[in-house]
Design an enzyme around this catalytic site. Structure first.
Site, PDB file in Angstrom:
ATOM      1  N   LYS A  40       0.831  -1.207   0.000  1.00  0.00           N
ATOM      2  CA  LYS A  40       0.000   0.000   0.000  1.00  0.00           C
ATOM      3  C   LYS A  40       0.864   1.256   0.000  1.00  0.00           C
ATOM      4  CE  LYS A  40      -3.675  -2.572   2.149  1.00  0.00           C
ATOM      5  NZ  LYS A  40      -4.204  -3.116   3.415  1.00  0.00           N
ATOM      6  N   GLN A  70      -4.474  -1.631   9.596  1.00  0.00           N
ATOM      7  CA  GLN A  70      -4.287  -2.972   9.057  1.00  0.00           C
ATOM      8  C   GLN A  70      -4.801  -4.019  10.042  1.00  0.00           C
ATOM      9  OE1 GLN A  70      -2.970  -3.765   5.922  1.00  0.00           O
ATOM     10  NE2 GLN A  70      -3.617  -5.843   6.432  1.00  0.00           N
ATOM     11  N   ASP A  94     -11.742   2.377   4.136  1.00  0.00           N
ATOM     12  CA  ASP A  94     -12.149   0.976   3.987  1.00  0.00           C
ATOM     13  C   ASP A  94     -13.669   0.843   3.940  1.00  0.00           C
ATOM     14  OD1 ASP A  94      -9.993  -0.590   3.513  1.00  0.00           O
ATOM     15  OD2 ASP A  94      -9.620  -1.118   5.593  1.00  0.00           O
TER      16      ASP A  94
END
Lengths: 299, 299
Positions: free
Chosen positions: A53, A97, A120
């Site tokens: 990422k 994460q 997200d």
């Protein structure tokens, strides 16, 4: 034979579109999107995802804020870090994460991310807005687990598959893929059936579908004979199965029997190389959207 | 011939259960549930609905807080009233009767109702939690317009219809009925198809359904020949059609052709007298739930 949808190529196209927009934003406002990537502890898989990422951010001109925290951090301290990122006006997206260490309540931490930075798309308010007509969620859900309901729709759109008026079946109803995919397809005017573990004879329903989204987490459960000729099949499954011929001892297969289904389908995504490569890209796209919204409103 | 589900009788049963619980609450804590009913202006239909709600509260021992505001009230003043009700610990549910006058933004006002008192269940966060597995909304949506998705499920349950593993079709996808009904059925482990105006040949899908929820707002659109023998049919439609033989000049019909469908279905709700009578009752039930949650946590 089906057209195989190349997720890598589609992702590459979207990434260059993002890079262009980042450049425009920077020229016009002197600002670039910022993505905070928070990792707790030293899990190898998490580190590798986070690395991907951060690298992708660098390539597209997105500033990445790296927050590496020790395994032992308390939940309260982690939430304090999240609050600081919420307050940081250079940060437009926050990604924590997963998984977090066991002593930390993941849902509690995720719900502390401010809604406008929830790239997200996990906040229940975002899911609620996704579901309701006339309301748009701030972000479409895009999971950190290489599965992404908005990626499914993007792949259909970019392959020229019409959704409106089509019969769509979503196999699976998880919060992170199946459910948002059903809601997105319904908003796009498909007739949507959601199939799951309590469905008897799913094959009879799948055989009627013009669009199949497979997100059941069951290796090769969807057989070639279940696919309507010409249907578009998006396979979100990534299941590791034993393979002694490989050095690793395993390989990844989807929820669809690709070899069989590709003979009947009109469009199909492979595993790997279909939905997977889209995930990080959709995250970056969400970050760009968040940045545009914030920068344009505050300049 | 189908068993006709008597919504009035079911509502009456639930009301006496609510009255029992209110009595228990009052004995144990010396407190009763409170419902604030806010009405703006003098629309005759709104006054009649509000009157019904206040009367039902009185019958069940729920304290009703009557807030009658003038037509000319500003949006800011109305929101101030909502905030006062949010702060009032004797009020466990707040209902703002719709429609509001044109100079007021309904969505804005509704979103100011505190989540725990949103007995109509319209807050996007409640819809989000409804959609997501493992999360429960504080309230199930229950509309002020005599249509109620949770009423549909309650009618099925109380008629002894199993939902798990069944094929369900919801006709319509409105925020207030169709969508929440689909999500509720999915949570109850039905295989759910949502059918709407862009669906071609809905009859082919409806013919496969064990459970049909009709919420399209189209008088008698669902024909008897579309119903699978033995299916349970819940008709949420309340459509006024011309009827010169009546004094009023109209009568109410559902989305289902009752006369035809009742020959094939296993269970069917009539219109009127099916879902309609359940609406106010579900609102009172939500108020009771809110009161129990608050009183038990704060005593």
């Amino acid at each position: 034979m089906a057209t195989v949808i190349d997720g890598k190529a589609v992702a590459q196209t979207i990434r260059s579109e993002i890079a262009d927009e980042v450049r425009l934003l920077s020229q016009k406002y002197g600002k670039v999107p910022g993505l905070a990537v928070v990792i707790v502890g030293h899990r190898k898989d998490s580190q590798s995802y986070v690395g991907m990422k951060r690298k992708a951010c660098a390539e597209l001109g997105i500033k990445s804020f790296d927050v590496d925290l020790p395994e032992q951090i308390s939940q309260a301290e982690l939430i304090k870090q999240v609050h600081e990122l919420n307050a940081n006006t250079d940060v437009h997206g926050i990604l924590v994460q997963l998984p977090l260490p066991k002593h930390i309540n993941e849902e509690k931490v995720l719900s502390e991310i401010s809604l406008e930075k929830d790239v997200d798309g996990f906040h229940p308010l975002n899911i609620g807005k996704l579901a309701m007509k006339g309301r748009d969620p701030l972000f479409l859900p895009c999971t950190p687990k290489a599965k992404c309901s908005s990626a499914c729709l993007e792949l259909l759109h970019r392959s020229g598959v019409t959704i409106k008026g089509k019969q769509a079946v979503v196999v699976g109803r998880s919060n992170i893929v199946g459910l948002p995919a059903s809601l997105l397809l319904l908003k796009a005017d498909a007739t949507v059936t959601t199939v799951h573990s309590h469905t008897s004879q799913p094959e009879n329903i799948i055989r009627e579908a013009d669009i199949v989204i497979a997100a059941a987490g069951q290796p090769k459960m969807i057989k070639g004979s279940w696919i309507k000729p010409g249907a578009a099949v998006i396979d979100v499954g990534t299941n590791a199965v034993d393979d002694p011929t490989r050095k690793s001892g395993y390989r990844l297969v989807g929820d669809v029997d690709f070899e069989e289904a590709s003979k009947t389908a009109g469009y199909i995504t492979p595993v790997p190389g279909g939905v997977g490569p889209m995930t990080v890209t959709m995250l970056l796209k969400n970050t760009l959207e968040g940045a545009k919204r914030y920068i344009e409103q505050n300049s």
